[in-house]
Every structure is written in structure tokens, then in C-alpha cells.
Motif scaffolding. Structure first.
Motif, PDB file in Angstrom:
ATOM      1  N   SER A   1       0.990  -1.402  -0.325  1.00 19.69           N
ATOM      2  CA  SER A   1      -0.312  -0.111   0.415  1.00 19.69           C
ATOM      3  C   SER A   1       0.439   1.406  -0.177  1.00 19.69           C
ATOM      4  O   SER A   1       0.248   2.479   0.087  1.00 19.69           O
ATOM      5  N   GLU A   2       2.250   0.974  -0.248  1.00 25.56           N
ATOM      6  CA  GLU A   2       2.629   2.198   0.064  1.00 25.56           C
ATOM      7  C   GLU A   2       4.068   2.406  -1.665  1.00 25.56           C
ATOM      8  O   GLU A   2       4.477   1.128  -2.022  1.00 25.56           O
ATOM      9  N   TRP A   3       4.069   3.584  -2.254  1.00 27.00           N
ATOM     10  CA  TRP A   3       4.685   3.941  -2.862  1.00 27.00           C
ATOM     11  C   TRP A   3       6.123   3.974  -3.067  1.00 27.00           C
ATOM     12  O   TRP A   3       6.470   4.416  -1.923  1.00 27.00           O
ATOM     13  N   GLY A   4       7.250   3.214  -3.697  1.00 27.28           N
ATOM     14  CA  GLY A   4       8.379   3.053  -3.790  1.00 27.28           C
ATOM     15  C   GLY A   4       9.427   3.068  -5.174  1.00 27.28           C
ATOM     16  O   GLY A   4       8.629   3.351  -5.697  1.00 27.28           O
ATOM     17  N   THR A   5      10.451   3.728  -5.657  1.00 30.08           N
ATOM     18  CA  THR A   5      11.239   4.067  -6.131  1.00 30.08           C
ATOM     19  C   THR A   5      12.510   2.719  -6.869  1.00 30.08           C
ATOM     20  O   THR A   5      12.228   1.287  -5.890  1.00 30.08           O
ATOM     21  N   VAL A   6      12.482   2.657  -7.506  1.00 30.07           N
ATOM     22  CA  VAL A   6      13.551   1.580  -8.309  1.00 30.07           C
ATOM     23  C   VAL A   6      15.267   1.967  -8.365  1.00 30.07           C
ATOM     24  O   VAL A   6      14.742   2.841  -9.549  1.00 30.07           O
ATOM     25  N   CYS A   7      15.835   1.053  -7.957  1.00 28.70           N
ATOM     26  CA  CYS A   7      17.147   2.150  -8.560  1.00 28.70           C
ATOM     27  C   CYS A   7      18.150   1.196  -9.520  1.00 28.70           C
ATOM     28  O   CYS A   7      16.976   0.461 -10.315  1.00 28.70           O
ATOM     29  N   ASP A   8      18.639   1.696 -10.217  1.00 36.63           N
ATOM     30  CA  ASP A   8      19.221   2.104 -11.257  1.00 36.63           C
ATOM     31  C   ASP A   8      20.223   0.789 -11.683  1.00 36.63           C
ATOM     32  O   ASP A   8      20.354   0.557 -13.551  1.00 36.63           O
ATOM     33  N   ASP A   9      20.838   0.101 -10.478  1.00 37.05           N
ATOM     34  CA  ASP A   9      21.695  -0.353 -11.634  1.00 37.05           C
ATOM     35  C   ASP A   9      20.984  -2.123 -12.209  1.00 37.05           C
ATOM     36  O   ASP A   9      19.954  -2.635 -12.335  1.00 37.05           O
ATOM     37  N   HIS A  10      21.719  -1.825 -12.896  1.00 33.56           N
ATOM     38  CA  HIS A  10      21.493  -2.945 -14.716  1.00 33.56           C
ATOM     39  C   HIS A  10      20.289  -2.593 -14.925  1.00 33.56           C
ATOM     40  O   HIS A  10      19.573  -3.590 -15.943  1.00 33.56           O
ATOM     41  N   TRP A  11      19.802  -1.246 -15.167  1.00 34.35           N
ATOM     42  CA  TRP A  11      17.672  -0.778 -15.929  1.00 34.35           C
ATOM     43  C   TRP A  11      18.627  -0.434 -16.737  1.00 34.35           C
ATOM     44  O   TRP A  11      19.732  -0.087 -18.063  1.00 34.35           O
ATOM     45  N   ASN A  12      17.517  -1.511 -18.071  1.00 29.26           N
ATOM     46  CA  ASN A  12      18.025  -1.532 -19.707  1.00 29.26           C
ATOM     47  C   ASN A  12      16.538  -1.459 -20.131  1.00 29.26           C
ATOM     48  O   ASN A  12      15.651  -1.567 -19.573  1.00 29.26           O
ATOM     49  N   LEU A  13      16.946  -1.424 -21.547  1.00 26.09           N
ATOM     50  CA  LEU A  13      15.443  -1.379 -22.285  1.00 26.09           C
ATOM     51  C   LEU A  13      14.352  -2.592 -22.164  1.00 26.09           C
ATOM     52  O   LEU A  13      13.295  -2.606 -22.238  1.00 26.09           O
ATOM     53  N   GLN A  14      15.057  -3.811 -21.456  1.00 21.05           N
ATOM     54  CA  GLN A  14      14.137  -4.747 -21.811  1.00 21.05           C
ATOM     55  C   GLN A  14      12.785  -4.540 -20.011  1.00 21.05           C
ATOM     56  O   GLN A  14      12.023  -5.217 -20.550  1.00 21.05           O
ATOM     57  N   SER A  15      13.357  -4.212 -19.217  1.00 17.35           N
ATOM     58  CA  SER A  15      13.089  -3.722 -17.895  1.00 17.35           C
ATOM     59  C   SER A  15      12.017  -2.796 -18.107  1.00 17.35           C
ATOM     60  O   SER A  15      10.756  -3.128 -17.486  1.00 17.35           O
ATOM     61  N   ALA A  16      12.789  -1.443 -18.416  1.00 13.93           N
ATOM     62  CA  ALA A  16      12.182  -0.625 -18.917  1.00 13.93           C
ATOM     63  C   ALA A  16      10.586  -0.586 -20.139  1.00 13.93           C
ATOM     64  O   ALA A  16       9.431  -0.298 -19.900  1.00 13.93           O
ATOM     65  N   SER A  17      11.008  -1.678 -20.837  1.00 10.42           N
ATOM     66  CA  SER A  17       9.618  -2.170 -21.869  1.00 10.42           C
ATOM     67  C   SER A  17       7.973  -3.170 -21.087  1.00 10.42           C
ATOM     68  O   SER A  17       7.498  -2.584 -21.449  1.00 10.42           O
ATOM     69  N   VAL A  18       8.965  -3.514 -20.039  1.00 11.17           N
ATOM     70  CA  VAL A  18       7.918  -3.955 -19.163  1.00 11.17           C
ATOM     71  C   VAL A  18       6.929  -3.329 -18.883  1.00 11.17           C
ATOM     72  O   VAL A  18       5.713  -3.476 -18.172  1.00 11.17           O
ATOM     73  N   VAL A  19       7.455  -1.883 -18.008  1.00  6.21           N
ATOM     74  CA  VAL A  19       7.192  -1.161 -17.296  1.00  6.21           C
ATOM     75  C   VAL A  19       6.062  -0.719 -17.721  1.00  6.21           C
ATOM     76  O   VAL A  19       4.680   0.082 -17.954  1.00  6.21           O
ATOM     77  N   CYS A  20       6.444   0.058 -19.420  1.00  5.39           N
ATOM     78  CA  CYS A  20       5.851   0.663 -20.282  1.00  5.39           C
ATOM     79  C   CYS A  20       4.783  -0.256 -21.254  1.00  5.39           C
ATOM     80  O   CYS A  20       3.745   0.495 -21.071  1.00  5.39           O
ATOM     81  N   ARG A  21       4.996  -1.394 -21.193  1.00  2.88           N
ATOM     82  CA  ARG A  21       3.200  -1.853 -21.960  1.00  2.88           C
ATOM     83  C   ARG A  21       2.612  -2.571 -20.449  1.00  2.88           C
ATOM     84  O   ARG A  21       1.236  -2.378 -20.875  1.00  2.88           O
ATOM     85  N   GLU A  22       3.209  -2.099 -19.119  1.00  8.65           N
ATOM     86  CA  GLU A  22       2.340  -2.389 -17.957  1.00  8.65           C
ATOM     87  C   GLU A  22       1.463  -1.575 -17.943  1.00  8.65           C
ATOM     88  O   GLU A  22      -0.094  -1.086 -17.126  1.00  8.65           O
ATOM     89  N   LEU A  23       1.985  -0.137 -18.266  1.00  8.08           N
ATOM     90  CA  LEU A  23       1.166   1.130 -18.580  1.00  8.08           C
ATOM     91  C   LEU A  23       0.567   1.433 -19.335  1.00  8.08           C
ATOM     92  O   LEU A  23      -0.988   2.473 -19.510  1.00  8.08           O
TER      93      LEU A  23
END
Length: 727
Positions: free
Chosen positions: A300-322
């Protein structure tokens, strides 16, 4: 005539296939860190022996930055692991590769990781640079000449005339632009996985299965035998055969490749004005639809994601989820502003086909792993809607400013341009205009535009506009059904100034909870406060200077977590001098303090004029810029915070007339949206408040957007504390 080429991972044009580079370590921003080199299949570091700024220049170029600002020695960003690949490196500064510099050779070093070198690069990208986190100008094949086969653009051409002009285009022939013009893809062997990739690039989260459609196109087929896995963020990452320029191969038993895409809820023909995003992930701080800092929901509380290993595949999962397409960019280093509160995920490594970011392998966070300066962000591909065609700015000195003009249909069906009434116009409405035009954030929302009078458009076509700030178009906002403008005349129409960046103020909620107390303050010490209207109305009937007022006091720390400094709207020449306190007010109302009953009725209030907006403290590496002493400039620098101590005048709510009971304390920063910010949803803070007539307790203090919708509803239905024990 064809050449087979595969790009299973996106690489940079500046990388030669043998070595790659990255920045690592902590604490750091996205443009600084320990230099790590990928050589012979293994990541390693560079020793600081003989290291110079010239070395740093060469390395920053490898990393896609224009130049180096400085370098560091002795493992400033922490010691690395594995090999120390290079030692005694000596560059002139103009080399196009670190391999051209003098060194002891690969893997030959007498150093330890306590001597790992780091760099700070200027935060400006080399033109056209593309790396594993950014797609700007991807090439079809790196194994072919770059200038010959650069993929300029991809578009869908509607299959039938009936769909022409309808937005968004969800179905059509894939057209790829090359140096010499538009070409098509042969559909022989075409799969739904290929369609998924193309639809993602077009801004759509998924694709429909469709049979081959006959094509009568007399066309050049430049691309053949496309074979995607479905998880690629860009078509250029798929395996394919490519016809050389000025030649084409036939497409046996087939024709031009066609796709049919499924739009996300925000982009359907009957798109809902109040569409609710997926409750498990959201984007914050971005100027445009489909971009922002990634935040996920946990307990029930919002938090962020650390950028270690952050790449287009992971970012694309977020984008499609939205409900968007694939990611255009996966940004690191809090480039969409720093979040507040918990950091939930680190080292997220998605395949690309997961339904939710929570489904991806990741590590949970400990306090030493990450800080908010490492918050991950995304820019998603979204469908082209043509929203910018129905709005324009006129009269401004640059394209970023001007009087707002709308293209609306009249009752007779005629489209003519018209003005927007400036009554009640704020920076929230300006946010939507700048978003619709694709011009970034709002810098100002203006109610008078007489100085931009360069157009012959004089008719008001929209009034009473009231936006939440997240709408995609101005007509999505609330507005009058019939135009009604109190101040007639084009000089009173609305205007905006847009900007690439914006500030974002948030209150430190835990500090309010920790510092709250009650003071009975003698009236003879409150003359100045009374003059500035910081006491309840009943104070006027008090027997001055005898007696006292009961004050609910607490400290406030206000952080600027945005990407631009927070500055008062008015310049120093317009500030108001208050003789009693002997200071200038740069904003009449900077903060509202309210005590509410459990049904939301205001029982007591206070307000804080910005008598001194300044940098009290800053994060490491950030310099203070604003100081109130000697009539100095006022503001809050990015990465700094302003402290209003509990013991200064007006830092209170006068509760003299309040009866014991259960209440809600509410604090709202920049309540009139006088100064533009990237996000207004985090400007309010609320707490449960228990007052027994002598003492006060606060608990569950939180920012207005930090809880889930369900948790916030539970907060609204707070039954009150039965005793002073806070569970």
C-alpha cells in the motif's frame, strides 16, 4: 544482394564489439562513477596510476558524453571486483579509443581495487549516441556502412482509405525510411513476435493475430526474413536479411508486412478522461505522457526502483504494463527527479515478456545499496495522436512561449482558431498546454498576454478551464459548457511559458511527526504574528497584551527533488517588506497549515508566507545558491532543502479554540500553484492528530500521493484514536 545481420543486444556506435564501458559505484549520478571495461568476456576496472584528465576525456567519449569534467583516484566510488584491465594509461585526449592510448597492456597491472579510477563526465550527450539504455538513431546493421542503412523512421500506412485521418493508426503496412526513401518488409516468414516488436515501437502494448493480406504495392523490399524473439525494444535488434542499397530482392509467396496493434486504454477511440492506471506501477515527474520516474506499489505504499542494471528490456515491461509500447529510453541517475520514501527494487533484470515489473528477477533493497539519486526512469513509445495540431502559441519570442490559441469546431461544424479565457488560469493548466504541444514542462501560466498581441484572433472559445495537471489535452480538463469570461478582450487571454525542466517541492513528512508539540505563547510576544494574520480570528477579541494563544508547532523541511530550481514568480522589485519582522515576503502564500475534523471540515488554519526561501542544506556535491541575508536572491536549488524551524513565528496552527479530539493535520506547499512544478500531487502532507487538551500526537504522516488509492480511502475513514497509544 543480401547480407544476414543480427543485433541481439543494442550496442553503441562508439563501441567496437571488443570492448564496452560503463559507470558503476556509489554514491554517484548517472554521468559519474567508477569506470568499468568489458574486455575478453569479463568486466574489470582501470587503475589510477598516471591517470589524467585527458584519459577521462577519452573514456567519457566512449560512454557517450561530450567531455570530462574531472576524474577521481583511490576508488572514490568504491572498489570494483574482478580484473584490473588497464594500468599506467596515458592518453593525449584526442584518441578515438582507449586502445590507442599508451598503457601496460590488457590485464597487466600491479594495482589493487583500492586504486580504481573514476570519472565525472559533462552531462551532455554526443549527438546521435545510442547505448544499451538509450535508442536515438539505431542502425539496421552495424556490420554494414552506418550512413547507408540507418533506419530513419518506421510508420504504419493505413490499409484502407476509411482509416486515413483516424488517430491513432493501429493497423497498416509497415514502412521503413532509408536514406533513399521509404521501403517495405517482405512478409515471408513473418510472425506475431515480429508484430509485437513493431507495435511496441508504434506505442502499442500488444498486437492482434492477422492473416497475410494481399498487397498490390509495387514496392522495393529492402528487409527480408525478419526473426524477432518478441522481447526486443526495437526492430533493429532482430535478426534479418537486408538488401543492399539500389537493389531489391523479390518477396516469394508474399507481399509487404502488415501489422494490427491493440492500443492501450489511454489511446482508444473512446478514451476515458479519468482512466486509472495499473495500480502496481506508475510514472512520476515526466513532462510528457509515457515518461517519468518508475514507482512501484508494495504493501500500500509507493516506492522507487534503483538503476543498477536498468535497461530497455526492464523499462519496456513497465511501459507495456501501463498501456504504452516498448521503452524508447531507460534512464538512470534520477533524470526524472528523485523520489521520496522507500526504494523497493534493485538489479531488475527482465526478459521483456513479463506482465509486471514485480515478475522480473530483482534484489530487495538495503539502505546501503542505493539512494534516490539512482532512481530509474523511462521514456515509453506512445502512439502518435496529432494532439499538437489543435493548439498553438502565438506572439512569443521563442516557440516555448506565447498566447494559447485552440482550434475548435463551432456549432456549424466550422473550425476556426480561438482564445482561452485567462480567468483562474494557473501553472496546472499551463502544464497541460506544454504537454499537448510536446514542449516539456510549464514554467509559467499567465492570465494576461497583452505583450504577445501579434495575432488577429480575438474570439474566446474556452473558459473556466480547471485541470488536474495530468491530462493529455486542454479540452480533457473541466471547462465551461458555455463560454463565460469576466474580463473581455484578447489581452486577458491565457498564455504559457514552457521549459525543459521544472522544480518539484515535497515536505519531509516524518520530521513533522517527530517535532510536533504544543506551546502556550504569551500575547505580548505575538504582535508581529498578529500583524501577518498568523493567529485565529478570535485573537482580535483577546485582552492584549495579557493572556496567551495555544499553538500547535512543528518543523518543516521542504526539499526540491525536481530538475530546476524553485524560484518565486515575482522578482525582488515586487517583494513586500514587513517592518515588524523586518524581512521581505517573496510569495504571499507559500504554505497552508490546516487542522481538519474527521469529516474534512476545517477547524483551525494557519499559513506561511515565504519570508525567506533559501538553501538551508544541500546533498553532497550540490552548492547552495540562495540566501536571504542582505536582500539576497530567494529560491531552493535542486538537491537542497529549506528548513522552517518549529520556533520561528507563524510556523504553527493557532488551536486556542479547538476542543480535544481526533483530527487530521494537513500541510500544502505552493497551494495556489503560483510557481510551476513537475508534479503537484506530492505537495500535500496529511497526518492523524490526537489532541487531549494538553498534549498532541501525530502519526501516519504521509505525502498525498505516497499511499495506494485503497490505503488513502482507509485514511479518509479514520475512526479516531480511543487512547494515546499509537499502534
Amino acid at each position: 544482394t543480401t547480407e544476414i545481420c543480427s543485433l541481439n543486444s543494442t550496442t553503441s556506435p562508439s563501441q567496437d564489439g571488443k570492448i564496452k564501458f560503463r559507470l558503476a559505484g556509489y554514491p554517484r549520478k548517472h554521468n559519474e562513477g567508477r569506470v568499468e571495461v568489458f574486455y575478453n568476456g569479463e568486466w574489470g576496472t582501470i587503475c589510477d596510476d598516471d591517470f589524467t584528465l585527458a584519459n577521462a576525456h577519452v573514456l567519457c567519449h566512449h560512454l557517450g558524453f561530450v567531455e570530462a569534467l574531472s576524474w577521481s583516484h583511490s576508488a572514490k566510488y568504491g572498489p570494483g571486483t574482478g580484473k584490473i584491465w588497464l594500468d599506467n594509461v596515458m592518453c593525449g585526449g584526442s584518441e578515438n579509443s582507449i586502445e590507442k592510448c599508451v598503457s601496460r597492456g590488457w590485464g597487466n597491472s600491479d594495482c589493487t581495487h583500492q586504486e580504481d579510477a573514476g570519472v565525472v563526465c559533462k552531462d551532455e550527450r554526443l549527438p546521435g549516441f545510442a547505448d544499451s539504455n538509450i535508442i536515438e538513431s539505431l542502425m539496421i546493421c552495424l556490420c554494414m556502412q552506418v550512413n547507408e542503412n540507418r533506419m530513419k523512421n518506421i510508420r504504419l500506412r493505413p490499409l484502407s482509405g476509411a482509416h486515413v485521418g483516424r488517430m491513432p493508426v493501429t493497423e497498416g503496412v509497415i514502412e521503413v525510411k532509408f536514406k533513399e526513401g521509404w521501403g517495405h518488409i517482405c512478409n515471408t516468414g513473418w510472425t506475431t513476435k515480429n508484430s509485437r516488436v513493431v507495435c511496441g515501437m508504434m506505442g502499442f502494448p500488444s498486437q492482434r493475430t492477422m492473416g497475410k493480406k494481399p498487397s498490390s504495392l509495387q514496392t522495393v523490399y529492402r528487409i527480408h526474413s525478419v526473426a524477432c524473439t518478441g522481447n526486443e525494444a526495437h526492430l533493429s535488434a532482430c535478426s534479418m536479411e537486408f538488401s543492399k542499397a539500389n537493389s531489391s530482392a523479390s518477396c516469394p509467396d508474399g507481399g509487404a508486412a502488415v501489422v494490427s496493434c491493440v492500443p492501450g486504454p489511454l489511446f482508444t477511440q473512446a478514451r476515458a478522461r479519468r482512466f486509472k492506471l495499473n495500480p502496481m506501477v506508475r510514472l512520476k515527474g515526466g513532462a510528457k505522457t509515457g515518461e517519468g520516474r518508475v514507482e512501484v506499489l508494495k504493501e500500500s505504499e509507493w516506492g522507487t526502483v534503483c538503476d543498477d542494471h536498468w535497461n530497455l528490456q526492464s523499462a519496456s515491461v513497465v511501459c507495456r504494463e501501463l498501456g504504452f509500447g516498448t521503452a524508447k529510453e531507460a534512464l538512470t541517475g534520477a533524470q526524472m527527479g528523485q523520489g521520496m520514501g522507500p526504494i523497493y527494487m534493485n538489479e531488475v533484470q527482465c526478459r521483456g515478456d513479463e506482465k509486471s515489473l514485480w515478475d522480473c528477477p530483482h534484489k530487495n533493497i538495503t539502505a546501503k545499496d542505493c539512494k534516490h539519486m539512482e532512481d530509474a526512469s523511462v521514456i515509453c513509445n506512445i502512439p502518435y495522436m496529432g494532439f499538437e495540431k489543435s493548439i498553438r502559441l502565438t506572439g512569443g519570442r521563442t516557440r516555448l512561449e506565447g498566447r494559447v490559441e485552440l482550434l475548435l469546431s463551432t456549432g456549424s461544424g466550422v473550425r476556426d482558431w480561438g482564445l482561452v479565457c485567462g480567468d483562474g488560469w494557473t501553472s496546472r493548466e499551463a502544464m497541460v498546454v506544454c504537454r499537448q504541444l510536446g514542449l516539456g514542462h510549464a514554467s509559467s501560466g499567465l492570465r494576461e498576454t497583452w505583450y504577445w498581441d501579434s495575432s488577429n484572433v480575438t474570439e474566446m472559445v474556452l473558459s473556466g478551464v480547471k485541470c488536474k495537471g495530468d491530462e493529455m489535452t486542454l479540452t480533457d480538463c473541466q471547462h465551461h459548457s458555455v463560454v463565460s469570461c469576466k474580463r473581455a478582450g484578447a489581452q486577458f487571454s491565457a498564455g504559457v511559458i514552457c521549459s525543459d525542466t521544472a522544480s518539484d517541492l515535497v515536505l519531509n513528512a516524518p520530521l513533522v511527526e517527530q517535532t510536533v508539540y504544543i506551546e502556550d505563547r504569551p500575547l505580548h510576544l505575538l504582535y508581529c504574528a498578529a500583524e501577518e494574520n498568523c493567529l485565529a480570528k478570535s485573537a482580535a477579541q483577546a485582552n492584549w497584551p495579557y493572556g496567551h494563544r495555544r499553538l500547535l508547532r512543528f518543523s518543516s523541511v521542504i526539499h526540491n527533488i525536481g530538475k530546476a530550481d524553485f524560484r518565486p514568480r515575482l522578482g525582488r522589485h515586487s517583494w513586500v517588506w514587513h517592518e515588524c519582522h523586518r524581512h521581505y515576503h517573496s510569495m504571499d502564500i507559500f504554505t497552508y497549515y490546516d487542522l481538519l475534523s474527521l469529516n474534512g471540515t476545517k477547524v483551525a488554519d494557519g499559513h506561511k508566507a515565504s519570508f525567506c526561501l533559501e538553501d538551508t542544506e544541500c546533498h553532497e556535491g550540490v552548492s547552495k545558491q540562495y540566501e536571504c541575508a542582505n536582500f539576497g536572491e530567494q529560491g531552493i536549488t535542486v538537491g537542497c532543502w529549506d528548513l522552517y524551524r518549529h520556533d520561528i513565528d507563524c510556523q504553527w496552527i493557532d488551536i486556542t479554540d479547538v476542543k480535544p479530539g481526533n483530527y487530521i493535520l494537513q500541510v500544502i506547499i505552493n497551494p495556489n500553484f503560483e510557481v510551476a512544478e513537475s508534479d503537484f500531487t506530492n505537495n500535500a502532507m496529511r497526518c492523524y492528530c490526537k489532541y487531549d487538551g494538553n498534549r498532541v500526537w501525530l502519526h501516519k504522516c504521509h505525502l498525498g500521493d505516497s499511499f495506494s488509492e485503497e490505503a488513502e480511502k482507509e485514511f479518509e475513514h479514520y475512526p479516531g484514536q480511543l487512547n494515546n497509544k499509537i499502534s
